[in-house]
Motif scaffolding. Structure first.
Motif, PDB file in Angstrom:
ATOM      1  N   ASN A 101     102.663  46.414  26.649  1.00  0.00           N
ATOM      2  CA  ASN A 101     102.246  46.740  25.347  1.00  0.00           C
ATOM      3  C   ASN A 101     103.199  48.046  24.812  1.00  0.00           C
ATOM      4  O   ASN A 101     102.937  48.280  23.807  1.00  0.00           O
ATOM      5  CB  ASN A 101     101.011  47.115  25.179  1.00  0.00           C
ATOM      6  CG  ASN A 101     100.236  46.960  23.885  1.00  0.00           C
ATOM      7  OD1 ASN A 101     100.732  46.107  22.873  1.00  0.00           O
ATOM      8  ND2 ASN A 101      99.278  47.602  23.507  1.00  0.00           N
ATOM      9  N   LEU A 102     104.086  48.249  25.591  1.00  0.00           N
ATOM     10  CA  LEU A 102     104.989  49.197  25.221  1.00  0.00           C
ATOM     11  C   LEU A 102     104.373  50.870  25.384  1.00  0.00           C
ATOM     12  O   LEU A 102     105.278  51.440  24.780  1.00  0.00           O
ATOM     13  CB  LEU A 102     105.680  48.987  24.027  1.00  0.00           C
ATOM     14  CG  LEU A 102     107.114  48.775  23.972  1.00  0.00           C
ATOM     15  CD1 LEU A 102     107.537  48.119  22.538  1.00  0.00           C
ATOM     16  CD2 LEU A 102     108.174  49.687  24.445  1.00  0.00           C
ATOM     17  N   GLY A 103     103.077  50.798  25.920  1.00  0.00           N
ATOM     18  CA  GLY A 103     102.734  52.329  25.744  1.00  0.00           C
ATOM     19  C   GLY A 103     103.516  53.227  26.878  1.00  0.00           C
ATOM     20  O   GLY A 103     104.061  54.442  26.234  1.00  0.00           O
ATOM     21  N   ASN A 104     103.488  52.756  27.975  1.00  0.00           N
ATOM     22  CA  ASN A 104     104.244  53.642  29.188  1.00  0.00           C
ATOM     23  C   ASN A 104     105.616  54.169  28.532  1.00  0.00           C
ATOM     24  O   ASN A 104     106.252  55.035  28.659  1.00  0.00           O
ATOM     25  CB  ASN A 104     104.044  52.876  30.247  1.00  0.00           C
ATOM     26  CG  ASN A 104     104.120  53.746  31.589  1.00  0.00           C
ATOM     27  OD1 ASN A 104     104.126  55.142  31.509  1.00  0.00           O
ATOM     28  ND2 ASN A 104     103.969  53.453  32.748  1.00  0.00           N
ATOM     29  N   HIS A 162     103.948  44.222  39.197  1.00  0.00           N
ATOM     30  CA  HIS A 162     104.540  44.916  38.183  1.00  0.00           C
ATOM     31  C   HIS A 162     105.704  45.689  38.317  1.00  0.00           C
ATOM     32  O   HIS A 162     106.692  45.801  37.751  1.00  0.00           O
ATOM     33  CB  HIS A 162     103.396  45.877  37.125  1.00  0.00           C
ATOM     34  CG  HIS A 162     102.124  44.782  36.983  1.00  0.00           C
ATOM     35  ND1 HIS A 162     101.315  44.749  38.037  1.00  0.00           N
ATOM     36  CD2 HIS A 162     101.628  44.089  35.976  1.00  0.00           C
ATOM     37  CE1 HIS A 162     100.471  44.154  37.604  1.00  0.00           C
ATOM     38  NE2 HIS A 162     100.191  43.753  36.262  1.00  0.00           N
TER      39      HIS A 162
END
Ligand code: PLP
Length: 437
Positions: A251-254, A356
């Motif tokens: 989700n591109l948060g990190n 991951h």
């Protein structure tokens, strides 16, 4: 510091951005302007908590939490975030181990910070705040762990019955009385639809004060930026070089947190977004067309995202695809490559990686000579492999020792209610739990 929606409404302070989660216009909160730092600003900051205190102080200006920042960071970083040197025939790299928190994945950092902030802003014994969270695995456990036994706060975790692993299910169902674990006879989408229905139901609003803890809250990004700041400063002090980061991305948060840290002036070199077979981001950078789509299932399930919501923040910060692709690179990894990478990591490092993390190590092995020569690399390890033992153990033909934090969770008794995917059933289970204690 003020925050506005990516779709541009009136500015709010940090407290409001944290409590609302998402802006009224459906956009995501972003700071009106990022503070700028120099390496020298961190001269006296030796520990991660010290670095975080310097980095986050400007964001807390104008917040009622301003004087609580040190205490909030103390609660958030109650576990270590070590960097381990790893090597293979391709050379050496640093592994940033984000998986030593209570539920053994990096989401513990964001969830812990959010709980520490919301507990101070909204915790109320007379009228508790109820956090609703739908989860397909990692998020729900991290949120439940972070809010467990927190006064004035309750959590309702909804997960698809029978569709999470045994260990994941345990992490969602082993908490105290203020956490209600609900197994929904249905899919993750059914869980999400139920949360949405509950949040907007007028009669429920008479009995409950609701909030959600999804991954787009700015309270997740801020603490995540601090470990990139800390790791890059350490590397820069030791070597004089700005390290590159390879980040498993869903989700591109990190990854967005890392790019924020770079924009704030931290010594961070190239950033590589490493995705699985959900190719929305690589296709965007290639074709310049943003085409979100349904997610496909992969071995790296926590990254199965077809419509990464933080792209809205990233485009606001760096620009659209034509500009973006000059500032980040992206690589997509197949399930077959994940399997090979898990085996290779075990052979090279002497310990296992999760599916991951193995995406990041695969991308590292595939770097061009030029990329290898231009930077030293930090590989971001997002979860402990023991969380995904049914995938990893057969590949490495060995048992993964349970880390102490997971052992502690798995020894707790598990309890949950199972419901049909209907708002009535969810309402009954919440009234039962919270009004009959
Ligand atoms: C959530 C998660 C990711 C993806 O992080 P994003 O912030 O969504 O990009 C990667 N690995 C693990 C283990 C996760 O739980």
């Amino acid at each position: 510091m003020q925050f506005v929606s990516t779709r541009g409404t009136q500015p709010v302070n940090l407290d409001t951005a944290l409590v609302n989660g998402i802006a009224d216009d459906g956009g995501l909160y972003v700071p009106t302007e990022l503070p700028r730092f120099d390496v020298a600003d961190f001269a006296n900051a030796q520990s991660l908590k010290d670095v975080a205190a310097v980095l986050l102080a400007p964001f807390f200006e104008g917040s009622s939490l301003q004087n609580d920042l040190a205490a909030i960071l103390g609660e958030t970083f109650s576990f270590p975030i070590p960097v381990t040197r790893v090597s293979s025939s391709q050379g050496e790299a640093d592994l940033l181990e984000l998986y030593h928190g209570p539920t053994a994945a990096f989401k513990d950092v964001g969830a812990g910070f959010l709980a520490a902030c919301l507990g101070r802003l909204e915790g109320d014994d007379a009228s508790p705040l109820t956090i609703l969270v739908a989860t397909s695995g990692d998020t729900g456990g991290a949120v439940a762990a972070a809010f467990d036994q927190r006064p004035g706060m309750r959590v309702v975790v909804l997960f698809p019955d029978g569709r999470v692993s045994e260990r994941q299910a345990h992490q969602l169902t082993c908490w105290s009385d203020n956490v209600l674990s609900v197994a929904v006879s249905g899919s993750f989408d059914d869980c999400q639809a139920l949360v949405k229905a509950a949040l907007t139901d007028k009669s429920l609003a008479e009995d409950f004060r609701f909030s959600s803890a999804n991954s787009i809250n700015i309270g997740r990004l801020l603490p995540q930026a601090t470990y990139y700041a800390d790791a890059s400063l350490r590397h820069f002090r030791d070597t004089g070089n700005k390290p590159g980061f390879i980040i498993p991305t869903g989700n591109l948060g990190n990854a967005h947190a890392c790019i924020m840290a770079r924009e704030m002036g931290l010594p961070i070199g190239p950033v590589v977004l490493a995705v699985n077979e959900n190719r929305t981001i690589p296709d965007y950078l290639e074709t310049l067309e943003w085409l979100p789509r349904a997610s496909v299932q992969t071995l790296a399930s926590a990254m199965d995202v077809g419509d990464p919501s933080n792209m809205e923040r990233l485009r606001g910060l760096l620009g659209d695809a034509d500009k973006l692709r000059e500032q980040v690179s992206v690589a997509s990894v197949t399930d077959e490559q994940i399997k090979t990478s898990i085996k290779q990591d075990f052979a090279d490092f002497g310990f296992a990686t999760c599916p991951h993390t193995a995406i990041a190590t695969h991308v590292w092995r595939q770097l061009t000579d030029e990329q290898r020569a231009s930077s030293e690399w930090v590989l971001v390890a997002t979860a402990h492999p023991a969380k995904f033992e049914t995938i990893v153990e057969p590949l490495i033909e060995a048992t993964i020792p349970l880390p102490p934090e997971l052992k502690a969770i798995l020894s707790r008794p598990s309890h949950s209610v199972t419901i049909a995917p209907s708002l009535d059933a969810l309402t009954d289970s919440m009234r039962d739990r919270f009004f009959n204690i």
